[in-house]
Design a protein around this motif. Structure first.
Motif, mmCIF file in Angstrom:
data_model
loop_
_atom_site.group_PDB
_atom_site.id
_atom_site.type_symbol
_atom_site.label_atom_id
_atom_site.label_comp_id
_atom_site.label_asym_id
_atom_site.label_seq_id
_atom_site.Cartn_x
_atom_site.Cartn_y
_atom_site.Cartn_z
ATOM 1 N N ASP A 51 0.827 -1.201 0.000
ATOM 2 C CA ASP A 51 0.000 0.000 0.000
ATOM 3 C C ASP A 51 0.865 1.256 0.000
ATOM 4 N N GLY A 52 0.536 2.178 -0.899
ATOM 5 C CA GLY A 52 1.196 3.470 -0.915
ATOM 6 C C GLY A 52 2.543 3.502 -1.604
ATOM 7 N N VAL A 106 -3.839 1.814 -3.009
ATOM 8 C CA VAL A 106 -3.972 1.735 -1.557
ATOM 9 C C VAL A 106 -5.238 0.947 -1.244
ATOM 10 N N LYS A 125 -7.363 4.881 -4.121
ATOM 11 C CA LYS A 125 -7.623 4.337 -2.790
ATOM 12 C C LYS A 125 -8.916 3.533 -2.807
ATOM 13 N N TYR A 141 -6.239 11.429 -8.505
ATOM 14 C CA TYR A 141 -6.329 10.953 -7.126
ATOM 15 C C TYR A 141 -7.769 10.549 -6.844
ATOM 16 N N ARG A 143 -9.945 9.171 -4.006
ATOM 17 C CA ARG A 143 -9.763 9.146 -2.554
ATOM 18 C C ARG A 143 -10.607 8.102 -1.838
ATOM 19 N N GLY A 144 -11.321 7.287 -2.553
ATOM 20 C CA GLY A 144 -12.158 6.275 -1.921
ATOM 21 C C GLY A 144 -13.629 6.530 -2.165
#
Length: 266
Positions: A51-52, A106, A125, A141, A143-144
């Motif tokens: 992750d990441g 992630v 994510k 990006y 973000r979820g």
């Protein structure tokens, strides 16, 4: 009318059931987390990802498995038109998706459709759903709790959080989309930003000609009906609803409230 049907044609949408039973167009956002949780599972259990940490090489996602693509030949055509192609040992991997080296993943609960491209420098994510032939570009990006439809674009340095892209929605450059819904064939000009939080405490109120409606949401960005277009560097205030076939002109801030079909917001 503030119903989903007043903003979107959902007849052919794979996520149309998310809107079923919703009296107001923002209500699918209240159900989004449960909807995505029920439709995602660990995708990358076949390889060891950290992750990441950026991927050290490209990977191909094919037949439900993620594998290293060092020995594949990849042609990067127009992703939204099925132009991404992957060959291995002289055979085409029909519908294969590609995660380029340098992308950051992630979490594991990320559902990836056919022919998807995630470019270097993008961060995704979990949980998230990315529909067929969509493109997550460099620097994007997620973000979820992002639901990205088919043939969509999440562009360079565009941030998406807890939002829905219906089919063919595109946010190609420098956008922020939080707690929002983009209808089919929406196109955001470069630098479009959706504000989603009031300065003062309380829930978002949507003002209409028939009176104010309390959404019950502390965060609500914008809801853009099918085929809405925004100009470069445009901004929407929290709780902005724009009807189908409308235009938000460049360098303009749209006020909160419901704007009817075929509006031109100057």
């Amino acid at each position: 009318m503030l119903t989903p049907g007043s903003f979107f044609d959902l007849a052919d949408s794979p996520c149309g059931d998310l809107f079923t039973g919703c009296a107001h167009v923002w209500e699918p956002l209240k159900k989004l987390k449960a909807y995505i949780d029920a439709r995602t599972e660990p995708t990358f259990r076949h390889v060891c990802l950290t992750d990441g940490v950026p991927l050290d090489s490209p990977y191909v996602f094919f037949n439900g498995k993620l594998r290293n693509a060092r020995e594949c030949i990849i042609t990067y055509g127009d992703t939204s038109r099925g132009g991404l192609s992957v060959w291995e040992n002289g055979q085409i991997l029909e519908g294969a998706s590609v995660i380029m080296g340098g992308a950051v993943i992630v979490g594991r609960n990320i559902r990836i459709g056919r022919g998807v491209l995630i470019e270097s420098g993008a961060m995704v994510k979990a949980p998230a759903i990315i529909g067929d032939y969509s493109e997550i570009r460099q620097g994007a990006y997620l973000r979820g709790y992002c639901l990205i439809g088919r043939r969509c674009v999440v562009g360079h340095t565009t941030e998406v959080k807890h939002s829905i892209f219906l089919d063919d929605a595109k946010a190609g450059h420098f956008a922020y989309i939080g707690d929002s819904i983009l209808g089919a064939n929406v196109n955001l000009g470069a630098g479009t930003k959706f504000a989603n939080l009031r300065f003062l405490p309380g829930t978002i109120i949507v003002r209409t000609p028939q009176g104010a409606v309390d959404t019950g949401l502390k965060k609500l960005g914008a809801i853009l009906g099918d085929r809405v277009q925004t100009g470069c560097n445009s901004v929407t205030s929290p709780g902005t609803l724009i009807g189908p076939d409308s235009f938000l002109m460049p360098n303009v801030t749209a006020p909160s409230g419901a704007h009817p079909r075929k509006s031109v917001i100057r």
